[in-house]
Design a protein around this motif. Structure first.
Motif: not given
Lengths: 743, 743
Positions: B737-738, B730, B664, B734, B674, B667, B670-671
């Motif tokens: 959410x990670x 978004x 988590x 995201x 885009x 990454x 990375x989230x």
């Protein structure tokens, strides 16, 4: 003396025993005792549990699921759709056989409907605007199902409204070559083209027409393509058989791109930016309307002009003519026009996915996703409710095991009942956009079971090659429906097979190259290893494009239970096979994905590419060596990883080693993604499985770029071929890097 | 009797002992004994080892590394560069203090050089083409270093060749506003513009000029900007001080995008597709040449025309005029032109990265990458060899511990000595393109130490906010050079600080928003958590843009050891701090990345955005609520994950739980990627750190889109603001959410 000896021995024994006890229990071993989690982390898939699962999957439960789901039409966002949402939630929240958690997720998506107050009309009108013929507005009722007022009038979703009127022409399947050919004979400006389903995408039939000046399009299903030529509802078509009645009409979404059209690559939430409607691409620029073959017969058989070539002909017992344009002078419609009155309107509406989960015990951060859409065009007994009935049976059996404390998967399982698939895979696409990061990071595989049973002859499976083995394994453990001692696997191999260089004669698996169902976003946008399975046709018995009630008002429980799968045993076989795969993906210590099966396909693609393109590319100074080297690297890395897996005693090594290998397997498909690979179709980023118009069994981007450059001969087009070759080689090398030893 | 009792007791004891031994070793406990790997997988960072590391880092070793690295100029792909490749390989392959493995990786990259046979010339020529003045071709020698024939003539890499001749004008810093202003006074068509470094990117000075008809550009470093006004080499500039001598010239790469210009997003291998040279963007469309301020003085002080505004003036003791265009009538150059004869040529050359690794023991599939470029413009004692000397000292100390079997990191460490950075971060960019997938999947963090020591006053650190804590922790354990009882951390806080809502008064860390060094591809293209550190200036003592020998022939060992870091103790402090961070990232059980520190920055960015934009956005019907909700979600997820980490006994739980949490954290960045976030700069995909021209402490894409829409007022521009807001919201959702519970 004996007594003394005896006492001595007994005392000695007692002392020894005390010693043993002290030694065993009283002294902590230097290495410490094993923590309780050691056992859990090395646990592998439990074959007994799989047997239990297989035995509990019940055909009658599936039948009753289907009966409930198909009581009323449940087109996306209608009251019927909401009923199915409630039904899914009730089942998945059931305290005895539900999931750990279930909820709905909503998206505001751009849909298109006919206006119930102003039904679309297609008429033949003469020069004084008198109506000579009116095309049937609703399908003919044979059971109560067709009489339900919620049955939506046949229409082409995303066709613009409009009132074009013009001379009729026949344009075969509406392919670019069809219009080109037709245009050589007839001046198409101001005409209405009638086309038959097949050969080109729905929207394409109108998109291809517009540049020639065509102002409206009709589309129908020719009896040759769907009914093996049969046409009569007195004894040949439903309710006498599975064939489409003369008034049956295939509805459909007439768009090219998947996902909500107003919010590309963004989840369609309330305040999300929406592109202007005028910027939507890939939808019909001119009105289009689907009609039944009963009406198509009336129109086509009256057409004037020259007779079409043999390949254009369908099953009607009359001459297929191009159109004069318009009707022949022997027809009552001579000199008349065909008029479309299309009242479709677009609306942003709230569509729901229903989501449910079973939390993983050991690796909750690894997801196996299983999904199907919930929305239909009408009652959708086959499309999609056959799949939903199967999914509900899976969740009942698995849910009960979980609720009883008898099972919890190693990895988490996510079930998705997607909304608005029929309008363009919208629910699943929005879901992947919203949760892009975490799904990319964590998803082991996606299983799609949309239409579970097209017909009851054999299994059909498509997917990434690395999934082949687990599908085979699962299919071998399931009995083929209707056959006593044959497995689904053996039956499948009988119907469809190939000779694999690595495995010999095996069933032939398909690839997920298109965007035919909800796997599209998972495969093409997220690069998640996916599969799609169903039971399907005996092709020696029918040439139907698809089961004849597809997207009509006849796709009902009555139809399915009588003509598709009486007894629901094929449904049961799909539930068993898909569930078996699901459990193996969720529970196996090492993910059951075989990377060298991927190598086999890459090699086959490479061979085809070399055969088809290498000479010509060499002549243009473009080398295929980097691609060859990449495929060789991939094969060697895959073979090595397979070998590491086989030779390791993973149950006795650190769980981080298993995790590492599993990560390599899980992320393999992700490595094939390149957002720059297909500049004109961003939703396709998987360089191996993207859609292709070339129709060659090889790398799609290479084939399309070559097919573009070869006739044009332009340097810039050959440069695009070279560019794509570099993108492709780099992606395959990247995938090989994912598989080689991590450092 | 006593003997018998004694024998009995002894026998009993012996039997008991045998029993204990049997019980302890002979019988496996029911729970099983702990497998040997249990101890390894829960091992945390070893503070004793860190202390040992800190004590072994040696300033004299660093000094000697630097002496060796700077013996000859080592511009990318020259013989001197190859010498450094060999040196790195020898050191990293040393059997006693080398790494597990070291090798070179080559790329064929597009570079630009002056022609040694036809040196670039800048002259003043009169109407009969007689040369009145010739600009110095090489810098004046003060030591043998400047006499080395391998010293490249000052030039502007990627400037086209050409021979423009025209009247001279002064264009300040060459910003768009500068040319706009200048053009109001002077007709710029056919002119040569002289500009000073600063304010705009190198290439921009020419790109901004061309639309006005300017045909050639000169650029120099004004003494005001680099020398605190000092100019004389008799006693003020090097070798008397660190200031730039009058003939010193800053070389540089005059391009806008990073990575090889012919192979964007593809690794530059032999058969990789290369774009046509004419399609390269972001390089000067007209010739440009850098010169020393000695010559600039001669030219600028002779200019005619009106006097420039105060902000345009530099440090020369004469009037700065716009130019008539051309020279004033009192000048010997009156009516003369300035002529550029630029003979630069481009060549695809082989550039090497030198790579080395230390394999991880427990999680070899997790990488900590540490890198710096190896190539310089001339001797590059500071840029980049200060960083390379530090890297070599790190690898010597760590390599020895590994070779002696005293240490092996939990995670793998990759060292990268990048090639051709000076030409546009090429080596690191190609590396990330070639290994995109596996680096994205596995890299925990990237540490960049390019120029290790700009000056010897204080630490400067930039990076993702989640790195802040580990940098602080490391800096607290290192003594500030030259100060007995102050830590690097406390000294830093004294020089540069801020009040954090969460932590109170702390040192001020910078962000990696630009593409100033090799972190660019890691941050902006791969979304890898990164940092960049150095020792830097006391800003109360100098206003120099950068250390004055930057990119000149004076950036030598002599200069560095006398004026930058005598005794190399600041180099040592950087080696200790960076190495400490490196070990912590490689060895910590839980990654030392604090996600709530990221939340603090997002909140600060949000507050700024709301203050600056919300009213106006509301008026345009664009809501900032989704962004606010996203930041709130992020904060709440981050707080929760921090809390889970703090409250878990991770050393006693399954190693898969630690791994999950570490994934988590790894990454998270990375989230934020885009690929569609910045349509006109694809190399920037991190929505939080992308470059921005707005210069506001807030989300870069939002600020730039707003700054574009607000003056234009066009609907389509406001739509771009709305679109970017959706992309940004978004991405932040995201990222949240990670961080939230995985299922």
């Amino acid at each position: 003396m004996i007594i003394k000896v005896l006492i001595g021995v007994l005392c000695g024994a007692a002392v020894l025993t005390v010693g043993i006890l002290i030694g065993h229990y009283g002294i902590t071993k230097s290495s410490g005792s094993a923590p309780s989690w050691v056992k859990d982390v090395v646990k592998d898939v439990d074959e007994t549990l799989i047997e239990r699962f297989l035995s509990e999957v019940d055909n009658i439960q599936i039948q009753e699921n289907l009966r409930e789901l198909t009581k009323v039409p449940h087109m996306a966002t209608t009251a019927g759709d909401e009923q199915t949402v409630q039904f899914m939630l009730k089942r998945w929240q059931d305290p005895d056989s539900g999931l750990d958690q279930a909820w709905r997720e909503e998206y505001l998506v751009y849909l298109s409907f006919p206006d119930p107050k102003n039904p679309n009309k297609v008429t033949v009108v003469n020069s004084s605007d008198a109506v000579l013929h009116t095309v049937r507005e609703k399908e003919k009722p044979y059971t109560d199902d067709q009489k339900d007022p919620a049955v939506v009038q046949p229409y082409a979703a995303y066709s613009p409204a409009g009132h074009p009127k013009g001379k009729l022409v026949y344009a075969n399947q509406g392919k670019p070559t069809d219009y080109e050919e037709l245009n050589r004979t007839v001046d198409l400006r101001g005409t209405i083209a009638i086309t038959r389903y097949g050969g080109a995408g729905r929207a394409a039939k109108a998109i291809n027409a517009a540049p020639y000046g065509v102002i409206g399009v009709l589309v129908y299903t020719d009896p040759l393509d769907i009914n093996d030529g049969l046409m009569s509802d007195t004894n040949e078509t439903y309710p006498h058989s599975w064939y489409m009645p003369p008034s049956g009409v295939e509805r459909g979404s007439f768009n090219t791109d998947y996902g909500d059209l107003l919010t590309p690559y963004l989840a369609a939430k309330e305040e999300t930016y929406r592109i202007p409607v005028k910027n939507i691409t890939g939808i019909p620029p001119i009105p289009i309307q689907p009609i039944g073959f009963e009406d198509a017969y009336t129109l086509i058989c009256a057409l004037g002009g020259k007779e079409v070539p043999a390949t254009w002909r369908g099953g009607f017992n009359c001459s297929y003519n191009y159109g004069g344009p318009g009707f022949k002078n022997t027809s009552a419609f001579y000199n008349s026009d065909v008029k479309l009155d299309i009242y479709n309107y677009e609306e942003v509406k709230n569509s729901s996915n229903v989501m449910g989960i079973i939390r993983g015990s050991v690796e909750p951060d690894r997801y196996v996703i299983y999904g199907n859409h919930r929305d239909s065009w009408v009652h959708g007994a086959i499309d999609p409710s056959s799949g939903t009935s199967v999914m509900l049976e899976l969740t009942r059996v698995l849910g009960r095991m979980v609720k009883q404390g008898k099972w919890r998967p190693r990895r988490s399982i996510i079930f998705g009942s997607w909304g608005a698939e029929e309008f363009g895979l919208i629910g699943s696409a929005e879901y992947t956009e919203q949760y892009y990061s975490k799904l990319s990071e964590r998803t082991v595989a996606y299983i799609n079971v949309d239409i579970a049973v097209f017909a009851n002859a054999t299994l059909r499976a498509s997917g990434m090659p690395s999934m082949q083995n687990v599908i085979f394994q699962a299919a071998k453990q399931v009995k083929a429906p209707g056959l006593d001692s044959t497995s689904v696997y053996d039956n499948w191999k009988r119907y469809s097979n190939r000779t694999s260089p690595d495995h010999g004669l095996i069933p032939k698996m398909g690839y997920l190259t298109g965007a035919g169902s909800d796997y599209a976003a998972f495969v093409h946008y997220l690069g998640i290893t996916s599969m799609d399975i169903s039971y399907t046709y005996d092709r020696t018995k029918t040439n139907a494009r698809i089961y004849p009630a597809y997207h009509t008002a006849y796709d009902t429980f009555d139809y399915s239970s009588k003509f598709i799968d009486p007894g629901f045993v094929s449904h049961q076989a799909i539930a068993r096979t898909a569930g078996n795969v699901l459990i193996r993906l969720a529970d196996s210590l090492v993910l059951p994905l075989i990377c060298s099966d991927y190598a086999e396909v890459l090699e086959s693609y490479l061979n085809t590419a070399v055969t088809l393109y290498e000479d010509q590319l060499k002549a243009k100074g473009i080398s295929m060596e980097p691609l060859k080297r990449a495929v060789t690297s991939f094969r060697s890395a895959a073979t090595h990883l397979d070998q590491v897996i086989r030779s390791s005693d993973l149950a006795n090594e650190t769980p981080l080693k298993v995790r590492r290998i599993n990560d390599q397997l899980m992320l393999l498909d992700r490595a094939f993604l390149d957002p720059l690979a297909f500049p004109d179709k961003y939703a396709f980023r998987h360089v191996i499985w993207a859609s292709s118009s070339a129709g060659k069994p090889t790398f799609p981007g290479l084939a399309d770029a070559y097919d573009n450059a070869n006739p044009s001969g332009q340097l810039s087009d050959w440069e695009k071929v070279h560019y794509h070759l570099s993108v492709l080689s780099q992606a395959i090398e990247g995938a090989a890097h994912t598989l080689v030893d991590v450092i």
